[in-house]
Motif scaffolding. Structure first.
Motif, PDB file in Angstrom:
ATOM      1  N   THR A   4      -4.170   1.916   7.381  1.00 50.09           N
ATOM      2  CA  THR A   4      -5.144   0.988   7.477  1.00 50.09           C
ATOM      3  C   THR A   4      -6.315   1.614   6.896  1.00 50.09           C
ATOM      4  O   THR A   4      -6.611   2.771   6.396  1.00 50.09           O
ATOM      5  CB  THR A   4      -5.833   0.096   8.149  1.00 50.09           C
ATOM      6  OG1 THR A   4      -5.706   0.863   9.749  1.00 50.09           O
ATOM      7  CG2 THR A   4      -3.840   0.281   9.659  1.00 50.09           C
ATOM      8  N   PHE A   5      -6.992   0.565   6.570  1.00 47.59           N
ATOM      9  CA  PHE A   5      -8.118   1.185   5.547  1.00 47.59           C
ATOM     10  C   PHE A   5      -9.379   0.876   6.574  1.00 47.59           C
ATOM     11  O   PHE A   5      -9.882   1.671   6.705  1.00 47.59           O
ATOM     12  CB  PHE A   5      -8.920  -0.228   5.425  1.00 47.59           C
ATOM     13  CG  PHE A   5      -8.044  -1.284   3.913  1.00 47.59           C
ATOM     14  CD1 PHE A   5      -7.079   0.087   3.172  1.00 47.59           C
ATOM     15  CD2 PHE A   5      -8.188  -1.918   4.129  1.00 47.59           C
ATOM     16  CE1 PHE A   5      -6.792  -0.540   1.873  1.00 47.59           C
ATOM     17  CE2 PHE A   5      -7.618  -2.399   2.557  1.00 47.59           C
ATOM     18  CZ  PHE A   5      -6.680  -2.285   2.290  1.00 47.59           C
ATOM     19  N   SER A  41      -6.086  -7.301  -0.478  1.00 44.42           N
ATOM     20  CA  SER A  41      -5.681  -6.476   0.359  1.00 44.42           C
ATOM     21  C   SER A  41      -7.197  -5.868  -1.068  1.00 44.42           C
ATOM     22  O   SER A  41      -7.400  -4.587  -0.696  1.00 44.42           O
ATOM     23  CB  SER A  41      -4.893  -5.274   0.769  1.00 44.42           C
ATOM     24  OG  SER A  41      -3.700  -5.851  -1.069  1.00 44.42           O
ATOM     25  N   ASP A  44     -10.429  -5.860  -0.622  1.00 49.79           N
ATOM     26  CA  ASP A  44     -11.023  -5.630   0.639  1.00 49.79           C
ATOM     27  C   ASP A  44     -11.175  -4.314   0.353  1.00 49.79           C
ATOM     28  O   ASP A  44     -11.936  -3.634   0.838  1.00 49.79           O
ATOM     29  CB  ASP A  44     -10.089  -5.998   1.393  1.00 49.79           C
ATOM     30  CG  ASP A  44      -9.861  -7.101   2.126  1.00 49.79           C
ATOM     31  OD1 ASP A  44     -10.723  -8.279   1.916  1.00 49.79           O
ATOM     32  OD2 ASP A  44      -8.949  -7.384   3.208  1.00 49.79           O
ATOM     33  N   TYR A  45     -10.260  -3.078   0.143  1.00 47.66           N
ATOM     34  CA  TYR A  45     -10.424  -2.192  -0.341  1.00 47.66           C
ATOM     35  C   TYR A  45     -11.116  -2.038  -1.096  1.00 47.66           C
ATOM     36  O   TYR A  45     -12.207  -1.039  -0.636  1.00 47.66           O
ATOM     37  CB  TYR A  45      -9.186  -1.337  -1.448  1.00 47.66           C
ATOM     38  CG  TYR A  45      -9.142   0.173  -1.094  1.00 47.66           C
ATOM     39  CD1 TYR A  45      -8.577   1.005  -0.377  1.00 47.66           C
ATOM     40  CD2 TYR A  45      -9.276   0.085  -2.790  1.00 47.66           C
ATOM     41  CE1 TYR A  45      -9.158   1.837  -0.625  1.00 47.66           C
ATOM     42  CE2 TYR A  45      -9.911   2.051  -2.663  1.00 47.66           C
ATOM     43  CZ  TYR A  45      -9.840   2.806  -1.722  1.00 47.66           C
ATOM     44  OH  TYR A  45      -8.890   3.823  -2.161  1.00 47.66           O
ATOM     45  N   GLU A 108      -0.448 -10.271  -0.499  1.00 47.39           N
ATOM     46  CA  GLU A 108      -1.919  -9.800   0.643  1.00 47.39           C
ATOM     47  C   GLU A 108      -1.400  -8.914   0.328  1.00 47.39           C
ATOM     48  O   GLU A 108      -3.139  -7.731   0.243  1.00 47.39           O
ATOM     49  CB  GLU A 108      -1.436 -10.618   1.612  1.00 47.39           C
ATOM     50  CG  GLU A 108      -2.711 -10.053   2.137  1.00 47.39           C
ATOM     51  CD  GLU A 108      -3.101 -10.743   3.608  1.00 47.39           C
ATOM     52  OE1 GLU A 108      -3.464  -9.952   5.003  1.00 47.39           O
ATOM     53  OE2 GLU A 108      -3.076 -11.351   4.024  1.00 47.39           O
ATOM     54  N   ASP A 109      -0.330  -7.944   0.185  1.00 50.96           N
ATOM     55  CA  ASP A 109      -0.462  -6.811   0.786  1.00 50.96           C
ATOM     56  C   ASP A 109       1.401  -6.295  -0.969  1.00 50.96           C
ATOM     57  O   ASP A 109       2.257  -5.622  -0.794  1.00 50.96           O
ATOM     58  CB  ASP A 109      -0.168  -6.008   1.909  1.00 50.96           C
ATOM     59  CG  ASP A 109       0.280  -4.599   1.712  1.00 50.96           C
ATOM     60  OD1 ASP A 109      -0.179  -4.061   0.943  1.00 50.96           O
ATOM     61  OD2 ASP A 109       1.481  -4.201   3.002  1.00 50.96           O
ATOM     62  N   SER A 128       3.828  -0.960  -0.426  1.00 49.34           N
ATOM     63  CA  SER A 128       2.762  -0.867   0.403  1.00 49.34           C
ATOM     64  C   SER A 128       1.148  -1.241  -0.402  1.00 49.34           C
ATOM     65  O   SER A 128       1.003   0.179  -0.625  1.00 49.34           O
ATOM     66  CB  SER A 128       2.796  -1.323   1.900  1.00 49.34           C
ATOM     67  OG  SER A 128       1.443  -1.299   1.982  1.00 49.34           O
ATOM     68  N   ILE A 130      -1.601  -0.903   0.052  1.00 46.19           N
ATOM     69  CA  ILE A 130      -2.233  -1.115   1.441  1.00 46.19           C
ATOM     70  C   ILE A 130      -2.166   0.335   2.091  1.00 46.19           C
ATOM     71  O   ILE A 130      -2.753   1.551   1.501  1.00 46.19           O
ATOM     72  CB  ILE A 130      -2.384  -1.567   3.329  1.00 46.19           C
ATOM     73  CG1 ILE A 130      -3.257  -2.864   2.054  1.00 46.19           C
ATOM     74  CG2 ILE A 130      -3.050  -0.447   3.521  1.00 46.19           C
ATOM     75  CD1 ILE A 130      -2.467  -4.311   3.446  1.00 46.19           C
ATOM     76  N   ASN A 131      -1.169   0.690   1.630  1.00 43.46           N
ATOM     77  CA  ASN A 131      -0.121   1.990   2.347  1.00 43.46           C
ATOM     78  C   ASN A 131      -0.471   3.166   1.052  1.00 43.46           C
ATOM     79  O   ASN A 131      -0.419   4.485   1.172  1.00 43.46           O
ATOM     80  CB  ASN A 131       1.325   2.148   2.864  1.00 43.46           C
ATOM     81  CG  ASN A 131       1.893   3.303   3.230  1.00 43.46           C
ATOM     82  OD1 ASN A 131       1.837   4.547   1.951  1.00 43.46           O
ATOM     83  ND2 ASN A 131       2.002   3.449   3.798  1.00 43.46           N
ATOM     84  N   LEU A 133      -3.138   2.974  -1.272  1.00 47.09           N
ATOM     85  CA  LEU A 133      -4.648   3.327  -1.351  1.00 47.09           C
ATOM     86  C   LEU A 133      -4.552   4.008   0.159  1.00 47.09           C
ATOM     87  O   LEU A 133      -5.721   4.822  -0.673  1.00 47.09           O
ATOM     88  CB  LEU A 133      -5.392   1.948  -0.782  1.00 47.09           C
ATOM     89  CG  LEU A 133      -5.165   0.564  -2.466  1.00 47.09           C
ATOM     90  CD1 LEU A 133      -5.174  -0.300  -1.982  1.00 47.09           C
ATOM     91  CD2 LEU A 133      -5.852   1.198  -3.492  1.00 47.09           C
ATOM     92  N   VAL A 134      -4.342   3.957   0.928  1.00 43.25           N
ATOM     93  CA  VAL A 134      -4.635   4.948   2.059  1.00 43.25           C
ATOM     94  C   VAL A 134      -4.326   6.007   2.165  1.00 43.25           C
ATOM     95  O   VAL A 134      -4.832   6.779   2.103  1.00 43.25           O
ATOM     96  CB  VAL A 134      -4.185   4.331   3.123  1.00 43.25           C
ATOM     97  CG1 VAL A 134      -4.882   5.110   4.263  1.00 43.25           C
ATOM     98  CG2 VAL A 134      -4.881   2.912   3.380  1.00 43.25           C
TER      99      VAL A 134
END
Length: 246
Positions: A4-5, A41, A44-45, A108-109, A128, A130-131, A133-134
């Protein structure tokens, strides 16, 4: 531990400042220029990390994020047959680009796809965004030695299980798992030390080709370098820590 961020924010903690992110106005301006709305997402990132110097520096043959103003939609001269992607990440030396399908931008993701210069198609890289990017940020931070204190172990006789035993990384809570289709990394955070193991893709995960440690916390990373461990004596390593302190 889920990617997660907040994981990134906690790692960077006191060093994560407001100026690391792009403003809402900057994001909206880029959306207007592109004629598309970015996924939540992705917005937000970039609001949190779009200008973060620990992540946005150029890399040595590693995936790296494009700066917001560098996002692009492939033109007619781009090598892929399908141009309907928003490109936001790249690996410069290997000429690999990462993008989101236009049809997935409403998600969203959304999943992330990659293309390589000598192939005309796009291929699923991660289910994902989000996954993606993180995990890519954590790999970059560790492998590129972006934090004040770092350690690197070259390929040696030790296996993944040896390192985990030595450093007592036994709890799955400490692992950030990639949801990628091309697994080649194991990522852990314990006691504010980021540990990234590199392996050969599609090979036995026990076989490790390199280990990178990075942290803002000098004392905790020093504790991981005690020669005598439950798994035996640590292999040789490189570090920027003064030898007199180890």
């Amino acid at each position: 531990m889920k990617a997660t961020f907040e994981v990134l924010e906690k790692l960077l903690s006191a060093y994560c400042i407001e100026s690391f992110g792009n403003s809402e106005e900057e994001i909206a301006e880029k959306e207007a220029e592109s004629g598309i709305k970015f996924p939540k997402s992705l917005r937000d990132y970039y609001k949190k990390f779009g200008k973060c110097n620990y992540i946005t520096k150029s890399c040595n043959n590693q995936y790296e994020p494009l700066l917001l103003y560098e996002f692009f939609i492939p033109g007619e001269d781009f090598f892929t047959s399908d141009k309907d992607y928003l490109v936001f990440y790249q690996c410069v030396e290997s000429m690999i680009y990462c993008g989101i399908k236009f049809t997935d931008l409403r998600l969203e993701d959304p999943p992330v796809y990659i293309c390589v210069w000598d192939k005309p198609g796009w291929y699923l890289e991660n289910i994902s965004l989000i996954n993606f990017l993180v995990c890519k940020a954590l790999i970059q931070i560790a492998v590129e030695a972006r934090l004040p204190y770092w350690v690197y172990f070259r390929e040696n006789m030790w296996k993944l299980s040896d390192y985990r035993k030595a450093w007592q990384i036994c709890d799955s809570y400490n692992e950030i798992e990639e949801s990628t289709t091309t697994p080649a990394w194991k990522i852990f955070i314990k006691d504010d030390v980021l540990t990234v193991f590199e392996s050969v893709q599609n090979e036995n995960e026990e076989y490790i080709t390199g280990v990178s440690l990075a942290s803002f916390d000098k004392e905790n990373i020093k504790k991981m370098l005690f020669r005598k461990t439950p798994a035996g004596e640590l292999p040789q390593y490189q570090t920027n820590l003064p030898l007199s302190e180890i």
